[in-house]
Scaffold this motif. Structure first.
Motif, PDB file in Angstrom:
ATOM      1  N   UNK A   1      67.865  54.701  67.920  1.00  0.00           N
ATOM      2  CA  UNK A   1      68.093  53.255  67.822  1.00  0.00           C
ATOM      3  C   UNK A   1      67.812  52.562  69.151  1.00  0.00           C
ATOM      4  N   UNK A   2      68.145  53.223  70.249  1.00  0.00           N
ATOM      5  CA  UNK A   2      67.877  52.658  71.580  1.00  0.00           C
ATOM      6  C   UNK A   2      66.368  52.552  71.807  1.00  0.00           C
ATOM      7  N   UNK A   3      65.637  53.577  71.422  1.00  0.00           N
ATOM      8  CA  UNK A   3      64.179  53.569  71.547  1.00  0.00           C
ATOM      9  C   UNK A   3      63.570  52.455  70.702  1.00  0.00           C
ATOM     10  N   UNK A   4      64.093  52.284  69.473  1.00  0.00           N
ATOM     11  CA  UNK A   4      63.618  51.215  68.588  1.00  0.00           C
ATOM     12  C   UNK A   4      63.856  49.846  69.212  1.00  0.00           C
ATOM     13  N   UNK A   5      65.031  49.660  69.786  1.00  0.00           N
ATOM     14  CA  UNK A   5      65.369  48.399  70.468  1.00  0.00           C
ATOM     15  C   UNK A   5      64.349  48.104  71.573  1.00  0.00           C
ATOM     16  N   UNK A   6      64.072  49.119  72.392  1.00  0.00           N
ATOM     17  CA  UNK A   6      63.146  48.932  73.519  1.00  0.00           C
ATOM     18  C   UNK A   6      61.716  48.705  73.036  1.00  0.00           C
ATOM     19  N   UNK A   7      61.276  49.483  72.054  1.00  0.00           N
ATOM     20  CA  UNK A   7      59.913  49.375  71.541  1.00  0.00           C
ATOM     21  C   UNK A   7      59.654  47.999  70.931  1.00  0.00           C
ATOM     22  N   UNK A   8      60.637  47.499  70.176  1.00  0.00           N
ATOM     23  CA  UNK A   8      60.477  46.193  69.517  1.00  0.00           C
ATOM     24  C   UNK A   8      60.933  45.029  70.396  1.00  0.00           C
ATOM     25  N   UNK A   9      61.353  45.363  71.619  1.00  0.00           N
ATOM     26  CA  UNK A   9      61.830  44.357  72.577  1.00  0.00           C
ATOM     27  C   UNK A   9      62.936  43.472  71.970  1.00  0.00           C
ATOM     28  N   UNK A  10      63.923  44.139  71.353  1.00  0.00           N
ATOM     29  CA  UNK A  10      65.069  43.447  70.762  1.00  0.00           C
ATOM     30  C   UNK A  10      66.147  43.240  71.820  1.00  0.00           C
ATOM     31  N   UNK A  11      66.979  42.220  71.618  1.00  0.00           N
ATOM     32  CA  UNK A  11      68.081  41.971  72.555  1.00  0.00           C
ATOM     33  C   UNK A  11      69.204  42.988  72.356  1.00  0.00           C
ATOM     34  N   UNK A  12      69.400  43.407  71.104  1.00  0.00           N
ATOM     35  CA  UNK A  12      70.507  44.311  70.767  1.00  0.00           C
ATOM     36  C   UNK A  12      69.980  45.496  69.966  1.00  0.00           C
ATOM     37  N   UNK A  13      70.765  46.562  69.948  1.00  0.00           N
ATOM     38  CA  UNK A  13      70.447  47.701  69.081  1.00  0.00           C
ATOM     39  C   UNK A  13      70.572  47.217  67.638  1.00  0.00           C
ATOM     40  N   UNK A  14      69.584  47.501  66.785  1.00  0.00           N
ATOM     41  CA  UNK A  14      69.668  47.026  65.387  1.00  0.00           C
ATOM     42  C   UNK A  14      70.818  47.712  64.636  1.00  0.00           C
ATOM     43  N   UNK A  15      71.707  46.873  64.096  1.00  0.00           N
ATOM     44  CA  UNK A  15      72.840  47.419  63.335  1.00  0.00           C
ATOM     45  C   UNK A  15      72.452  47.646  61.882  1.00  0.00           C
ATOM     46  N   UNK A  16      71.539  46.787  61.392  1.00  0.00           N
ATOM     47  CA  UNK A  16      71.125  46.895  59.994  1.00  0.00           C
ATOM     48  C   UNK A  16      69.618  46.730  59.923  1.00  0.00           C
ATOM     49  N   UNK A  17      68.978  47.640  59.213  1.00  0.00           N
ATOM     50  CA  UNK A  17      67.528  47.593  59.034  1.00  0.00           C
ATOM     51  C   UNK A  17      67.261  47.609  57.530  1.00  0.00           C
ATOM     52  N   UNK A  18      66.455  46.655  57.063  1.00  0.00           N
ATOM     53  CA  UNK A  18      66.067  46.619  55.655  1.00  0.00           C
ATOM     54  C   UNK A  18      64.566  46.799  55.574  1.00  0.00           C
ATOM     55  N   UNK A  19      64.127  47.729  54.744  1.00  0.00           N
ATOM     56  CA  UNK A  19      62.708  48.034  54.589  1.00  0.00           C
ATOM     57  C   UNK A  19      62.295  47.707  53.157  1.00  0.00           C
ATOM     58  N   UNK A  20      61.149  47.040  53.015  1.00  0.00           N
ATOM     59  CA  UNK A  20      60.651  46.642  51.705  1.00  0.00           C
ATOM     60  C   UNK A  20      59.341  47.345  51.399  1.00  0.00           C
ATOM     61  N   UNK A  21      59.141  47.642  50.128  1.00  0.00           N
ATOM     62  CA  UNK A  21      57.888  48.220  49.665  1.00  0.00           C
ATOM     63  C   UNK A  21      57.542  47.559  48.343  1.00  0.00           C
ATOM     64  N   UNK A  22      56.315  47.103  48.224  1.00  0.00           N
ATOM     65  CA  UNK A  22      55.853  46.492  46.976  1.00  0.00           C
ATOM     66  C   UNK A  22      54.834  47.452  46.364  1.00  0.00           C
ATOM     67  N   UNK A  23      55.063  47.821  45.117  1.00  0.00           N
ATOM     68  CA  UNK A  23      54.157  48.737  44.424  1.00  0.00           C
ATOM     69  C   UNK A  23      53.657  48.084  43.149  1.00  0.00           C
ATOM     70  N   UNK A  24      52.412  48.363  42.805  1.00  0.00           N
ATOM     71  CA  UNK A  24      51.856  47.910  41.531  1.00  0.00           C
ATOM     72  C   UNK A  24      51.734  49.108  40.610  1.00  0.00           C
ATOM     73  N   UNK A  25      52.333  48.988  39.428  1.00  0.00           N
ATOM     74  CA  UNK A  25      52.284  50.075  38.464  1.00  0.00           C
ATOM     75  C   UNK A  25      51.175  49.753  37.475  1.00  0.00           C
ATOM     76  N   UNK A  26      50.186  50.605  37.381  1.00  0.00           N
ATOM     77  CA  UNK A  26      49.014  50.418  36.520  1.00  0.00           C
ATOM     78  C   UNK A  26      48.321  49.083  36.786  1.00  0.00           C
ATOM     79  N   UNK A  27      48.440  48.584  38.014  1.00  0.00           N
ATOM     80  CA  UNK A  27      47.754  47.350  38.380  1.00  0.00           C
ATOM     81  C   UNK A  27      48.328  46.096  37.761  1.00  0.00           C
ATOM     82  N   UNK A  28      49.396  46.208  36.982  1.00  0.00           N
ATOM     83  CA  UNK A  28      49.939  45.043  36.278  1.00  0.00           C
ATOM     84  C   UNK A  28      51.332  44.665  36.754  1.00  0.00           C
ATOM     85  N   UNK A  29      52.249  45.625  36.722  1.00  0.00           N
ATOM     86  CA  UNK A  29      53.646  45.334  37.017  1.00  0.00           C
ATOM     87  C   UNK A  29      53.939  45.569  38.494  1.00  0.00           C
TER      88      UNK A  29
END
Length: 181
Positions: free
Chosen positions: A129-157
């Motif tokens: 977490x400390x490395x992530x803070x430094x790499x992303x030049x954040x002021x604080x250590x990230x307490x919560x991280x949300x990651x999103x992924x968008x997928x297309x199923x059969x090109x439709x949904x």
């Protein structure tokens, strides 16, 4: 006998519990799952009563046998509820001797190992977490991280998924899935 069974074990330390589930299908161990959460319950029977009702309330495979490491006054009610969901008889067992006791002991040991691994990685997590803070030049250590992924199923949904990490650890209760129109 080649029977489908879920075997549960736990490791309790302070007000935190690690629960390990071994999924045995046709006599073979197919998979293992670990759960970790804080608990204010006094008795492990209460923890298991609550955990098992949540665990099996989701649409998941219900085996013929469920082997638990604690006595449960509600095991008959649990059997009836699970049999109704499965459409077949389900037995909840707290074994006292034999092979099933050894299965519970193995699940208990796995739960303890999951706890030990979590303790070993605590320092690694802080460094990450400390490395992530430094790499992303954040002021604080990230307490919560949300990651999103968008997928297309059969090109439709289009389907969106969100996973959440808190203090560097996955928080599966905050995972979400979205249908995108």
């Amino acid at each position: 006998t080649f029977i489908d069974r879920d075997v549960f074990g736990y490791y309790l330390t302070g007000n935190e519990v690690w629960i390990e589930v071994m999924f045995i299908r046709s006599g073979n161990m197919e998979d293992v799952a670990s759960y970790h959460f804080s608990t204010n319950y006094n008795a492990m029977e209460e923890v298991f009563r609550s955990f098992l009702s949540q665990f099996y309330s989701q649409t998941r495979f219900i085996p013929a046998e469920i082997i638990i490491p604690v006595e449960s006054a509600d095991s008959r009610l649990l059997e009836e509820w699970l049999a109704e969901k499965k459409g077949k008889k389900v037995v909840v067992i707290n074994p006292k001797r034999g092979d099933k006791v050894r299965l519970v002991e193995m699940a208990q040991k796995n739960a303890e190992n999951a706890y030990r691994v979590s303790q070993t990685h605590a320092g690694d997590l802080t460094r990450t977490l400390m490395t992530l803070k430094e790499t992303l030049k954040l002021k604080h250590i990230p307490e919560r991280i949300e990651c999103f992924d968008i997928s297309n199923i059969f090109g439709k949904h289009a389907v969106g998924s969100m996973i959440t990490f808190e203090q560097g650890k996955p928080n599966k209760s905050r995972y979400k899935r979205f249908r995108i129109k």
